[in-house]
Write an enzyme that holds these catalytic residues in place. Structure first.
Site: not given
Length: 149
Positions: A5, A9, A65, A69, A83, A126
């Site tokens: 993925h 943000r 994704e 936050n 990432h 990641e």
């Protein structure tokens, strides 16, 4: 190695979902709410990828994704782009090979499941262990983070 993925943000989850789902046509496949971490993760897939996502279980791929936050944050320096994520057959062997090639392991796989490295352009990558996490092992279990990830 398999592509999993890309994380972005978002500052307004409702506006982001309106754009990505309602307007752009992606489909929500999974949502994770973390009270402790104070964030929400929403995974989206293109309609033609839904069968592949469903067939791969909880780490459905390929997905986008969205990370929201809960506490307001101003994203600078590309921090809104989170990432890339790749699943690897053996996270310890992968990290060892990368270190031998001169790559810094920014977040070591202390848990036998997840590590982070960065590209020469500072894109975070990641690495996730395929299947179940490996038992914690040295030197990873006691290795500190290096830099940012």
């Amino acid at each position: 190695m398999r592509y999993l993925h890309t994380m972005v943000r978002v500052t307004d989850l409702d506006a982001a979902l309106d754009f990505y789902v309602t307007k752009f046509g992606l489909v929500e496949t999974r949502r994770i709410e973390s009270e402790k971490g104070r964030f929400t993760l929403v995974f989206l897939a293109a309609p033609d990828d839904l069968d592949a996502v469903k067939a791969t279980g909880s780490r459905g791929r390929p997905t986008l994704e969205l990370t929201y936050n809960w506490d307001p944050e101003t994203y600078t320096g590309g921090r809104n782009f989170g990432h890339l994520a790749y699943e690897v057959d053996d996270i310890y062997a992968t990290c060892e090979a990368l270190m031998k090639a001169g790559v810094t392991i920014n977040r070591p796989p202390r848990d036998g499941n997840m590590a982070f490295i960065r590209s020469p352009d500072n894109i975070s990558i990641e690495l996730l262990q395929k299947g179940d996490a490996k038992p914690p092992a040295e030197p990873w279990a006691s290795m500190a983070n290096t830099g940012v990830w």
